[in-house]
Design an enzyme around this catalytic site. Sequence first.
Site, mmCIF file in Angstrom:
data_model
loop_
_atom_site.group_PDB
_atom_site.id
_atom_site.type_symbol
_atom_site.label_atom_id
_atom_site.label_comp_id
_atom_site.label_asym_id
_atom_site.label_seq_id
_atom_site.Cartn_x
_atom_site.Cartn_y
_atom_site.Cartn_z
ATOM 1 N N LYS A 117 75.244 17.400 36.152
ATOM 2 C CA LYS A 117 75.388 16.213 37.002
ATOM 3 C C LYS A 117 76.497 15.314 36.461
ATOM 4 C CE LYS A 117 70.703 16.390 38.834
ATOM 5 N NZ LYS A 117 70.217 17.594 38.099
ATOM 6 N N ASP A 150 81.559 10.792 35.387
ATOM 7 C CA ASP A 150 82.336 9.937 34.497
ATOM 8 C C ASP A 150 83.724 9.737 35.091
ATOM 9 O OD1 ASP A 150 83.252 8.582 32.055
ATOM 10 O OD2 ASP A 150 81.566 9.598 31.080
ATOM 11 N N ILE A 151 84.630 9.185 34.310
ATOM 12 C CA ILE A 151 86.000 9.016 34.789
ATOM 13 C C ILE A 151 86.668 10.392 34.886
ATOM 14 C CG2 ILE A 151 86.124 6.719 33.772
ATOM 15 C CD1 ILE A 151 87.978 7.960 31.605
#
Length: 211
Positions: free
Chosen positions: A60, A63-64
Amino acid sequence: MSALILALDATSREEALRIASLTADHLDAIKIGYPLVLGAGLSVAGEIAALGVPVIADFKVADIPNTNTLICDQVFAAGCSAVICHAFPGGDSLEACVASAHAHGGECFVVCEMSHPGGAEWFSGGVAERFSAMAVDAGADGIIAPATRPARVAALREIIGGKKIYSPGVGAQGAAPEDVKALVDGVIVGRAIYGAADPAAAAREYRDRCR
């Protein structure tokens, strides 16, 4: 007819490989997540893949873009065939996961609605529909949608068209393969297989029910 995917939430390498060895012949893929990787290390993905069954990394990822790329690159280097990510960090973050997957010849799936009761709280009011559209725009290979709410799966199918849908919630969460197998490409079963007294027999039963 749908594929059968085992959600293997064991926490030890030995237990994971035991269950995978018993069930691999009846499965189309094995999905692993943080419980197993934190307990056994990421190398367990390659050991499971060596049994001849594709491995999906259910991390899952959320993030960036740069961090997503680094995570996904490690996933595929370890022997996984697909990765699961979230859409909510934004289109650029989602596109980073898709780009890494495709650069490694793998697939990327986007969580659009979760199968537990609380999943209806956040993934509602058009949110799941928007995530599904984002998955299409990013070139993802498919989405994750809940077998526990078949009507929602049908609604999201209208958005993504021919892309794949893998559907969790079958077994311990109360859904049955028959609820969604005509709507999805893969049914995800966890505890009802790996927690069974005879995991091989349970996997065989669910495989037949998915056909």
